[in-house]
Write a protein that holds these residues in place. Structure first.
Motif, short mmCIF file in Angstrom:
data_model
loop_
_atom_site.label_atom_id
_atom_site.label_comp_id
_atom_site.label_asym_id
_atom_site.label_seq_id
_atom_site.Cartn_x
_atom_site.Cartn_y
_atom_site.Cartn_z
N GLY A 103 -5.30 2.26 -6.67
CA GLY A 103 -5.20 0.94 -6.03
C GLY A 103 -6.24 0.24 -6.06
O GLY A 103 -7.14 0.16 -6.88
N TYR A 104 -6.15 -0.87 -5.04
CA TYR A 104 -7.02 -1.76 -5.22
C TYR A 104 -8.45 -1.55 -4.35
O TYR A 104 -9.58 -1.93 -5.01
CB TYR A 104 -6.66 -3.24 -4.26
CG TYR A 104 -7.70 -4.31 -4.43
CD1 TYR A 104 -7.57 -5.44 -5.52
CD2 TYR A 104 -8.50 -4.75 -3.48
CE1 TYR A 104 -8.58 -6.33 -5.48
CE2 TYR A 104 -9.19 -5.72 -3.37
CZ TYR A 104 -9.20 -6.52 -4.56
OH TYR A 104 -9.92 -7.70 -4.56
N SER A 105 -8.44 -0.54 -3.41
CA SER A 105 -9.63 -0.13 -2.80
C SER A 105 -9.55 1.16 -2.49
O SER A 105 -9.07 1.42 -1.47
CB SER A 105 -9.85 -0.96 -1.53
OG SER A 105 -10.84 -0.68 -0.81
N HIS A 128 -5.18 5.68 3.53
CA HIS A 128 -5.56 4.49 2.57
C HIS A 128 -6.62 3.61 3.06
O HIS A 128 -6.77 3.48 4.05
CB HIS A 128 -4.43 3.67 1.97
CG HIS A 128 -3.89 2.70 2.97
ND1 HIS A 128 -4.17 1.26 2.76
CD2 HIS A 128 -2.96 2.67 4.01
CE1 HIS A 128 -3.80 0.71 3.93
NE2 HIS A 128 -2.85 1.46 4.52
N GLU A 130 -6.80 0.09 1.56
CA GLU A 130 -6.10 -0.87 0.76
C GLU A 130 -6.38 -2.21 1.88
O GLU A 130 -6.40 -2.24 2.95
CB GLU A 130 -4.70 -0.85 0.53
CG GLU A 130 -4.36 0.13 -0.44
CD GLU A 130 -5.22 0.14 -1.90
OE1 GLU A 130 -4.73 -0.82 -2.87
OE2 GLU A 130 -6.17 0.54 -1.91
N THR A 131 -6.48 -3.50 1.25
CA THR A 131 -6.76 -4.72 1.99
C THR A 131 -5.57 -4.96 3.03
O THR A 131 -4.36 -5.05 2.65
CB THR A 131 -6.70 -5.61 0.95
OG1 THR A 131 -7.81 -5.37 -0.32
CG2 THR A 131 -7.19 -7.01 1.50
N GLY A 135 -2.27 -4.89 0.47
CA GLY A 135 -1.97 -3.42 0.08
C GLY A 135 -1.48 -2.91 1.11
O GLY A 135 -0.84 -1.52 0.81
N ASP A 136 -1.76 -3.10 2.53
CA ASP A 136 -1.37 -2.40 3.56
C ASP A 136 0.12 -2.28 3.87
O ASP A 136 0.65 -1.66 4.70
CB ASP A 136 -2.12 -2.46 4.89
CG ASP A 136 -1.87 -3.79 5.43
OD1 ASP A 136 -1.20 -4.75 4.98
OD2 ASP A 136 -2.26 -3.94 6.55
N ALA A 177 -0.14 -9.27 -4.32
CA ALA A 177 -0.81 -7.85 -4.68
C ALA A 177 0.01 -6.95 -5.34
O ALA A 177 1.05 -6.50 -4.96
CB ALA A 177 -0.93 -7.21 -3.14
N THR A 178 -0.47 -6.72 -6.51
CA THR A 178 0.46 -6.09 -7.49
C THR A 178 -0.22 -4.65 -7.88
O THR A 178 0.52 -3.60 -7.99
CB THR A 178 0.59 -6.74 -8.91
OG1 THR A 178 1.37 -8.07 -8.85
CG2 THR A 178 1.22 -5.83 -9.95
N THR A 180 -1.66 -2.19 -5.75
CA THR A 180 -1.25 -1.27 -4.91
C THR A 180 -0.05 -0.73 -5.14
O THR A 180 0.23 0.45 -5.32
CB THR A 180 -1.54 -1.78 -3.57
OG1 THR A 180 -2.81 -2.25 -3.13
CG2 THR A 180 -1.27 -0.62 -2.39
#
Length: 212
Positions: A103-105, A128, A130-131, A135-136, A177-178, A180
């Motif tokens: 994922g992103y983060s 998670h 994610e941003t 991403g959330d 956002a791709t 995630t």
């Protein structure tokens, strides 16, 4: 005069660091049971969202065991919990914990429910980092995106479908956002592949999570 002052300051800083470290460790000891309790409550909630309570009659939370996936289809080779839903002592579904670091983060932890016929019962995110706002959206309280996996199954001949639309697949991504959704889509796909490879083993392993 300078050296004693420097030594005194160094001693004070060292003492302060020790006190802070001790305080953090103490707080961690106090809060760890509460964190584990909250994680268990969240897990039970996700289980009941992935598979409805009227579809099984066993105590799923205690009908579980750990697996180690050397092929890392479940994200890595660390132990992952598998929960088995049964009705009238017959297997209904396997609820498999999986994760992805793509994922992103950070790590995204998933619970993937798969019926005995290989069809997805549902997918939920256990945790998670994610941003927020992007991403959330993998969370059900942010969007319905994660619900799109229900009813899907994996077929090797149609592997290309298990991509986001930007990559030629059939799953939507989020605007801006791709990374995630791509990571989650691949993780769910790989969990389905794992299930197909180990279905018999999963439904015949004796549960041990409830043992003390």
């Amino acid at each position: 005069m300078m050296l004693p002052a420097i030594s005194r300051n160094a001693f004070l800083l060292g003492a302060f660091a020790i006190v802070c470290t001790g305080a953090i460790a103490f707080i961690n000891v106090l809060t760890q049971p509460l964190i584990l309790e909250q994680e268990q409550l969240a897990l039970q909630k996700n289980i009941n969202q992935v598979i409805q309570p009227d579809q099984y009659d066993n105590e799923i939370i205690n009908t579980c065991f750990n697996v180690i996936d050397k092929d890392q289809l479940l994200g890595d080779d660390q132990p992952k919990e598998v929960f088995i839903a049964t009705k009238n002592k017959q297997p209904v579904a396997a609820l498999i914990q999986a994760s992805t670091f793509k994922g992103y983060s950070g790590e995204i932890k998933l619970l993937v429910g798969i019926y005995s016929n290989g069809v997805i019962a549902g997918v939920r995110v256990n945790s998670h980092t994610e941003t927020p706002g992007l991403g959330d959206k993998i969370q059900t309280n942010k969007s319905n995106w994660i619900l799109s996996f229900a009813g899907k199954k994996y077929e090797q001949a149609k592997k290309s479908k298990w991509e986001v639309k930007k990559d030629g697949g059939s799953f939507d991504a989020f605007t801006g956002a791709t990374i995630t959704p791509r990571a989650v889509t691949h993780a769910v796909r790989d969990t389905l592949i794992y299930f197909q490879k180990h279905k018999t083993e999963l439904f015949n392993t004796q549960p041990n999570c409830g043992e003390k």
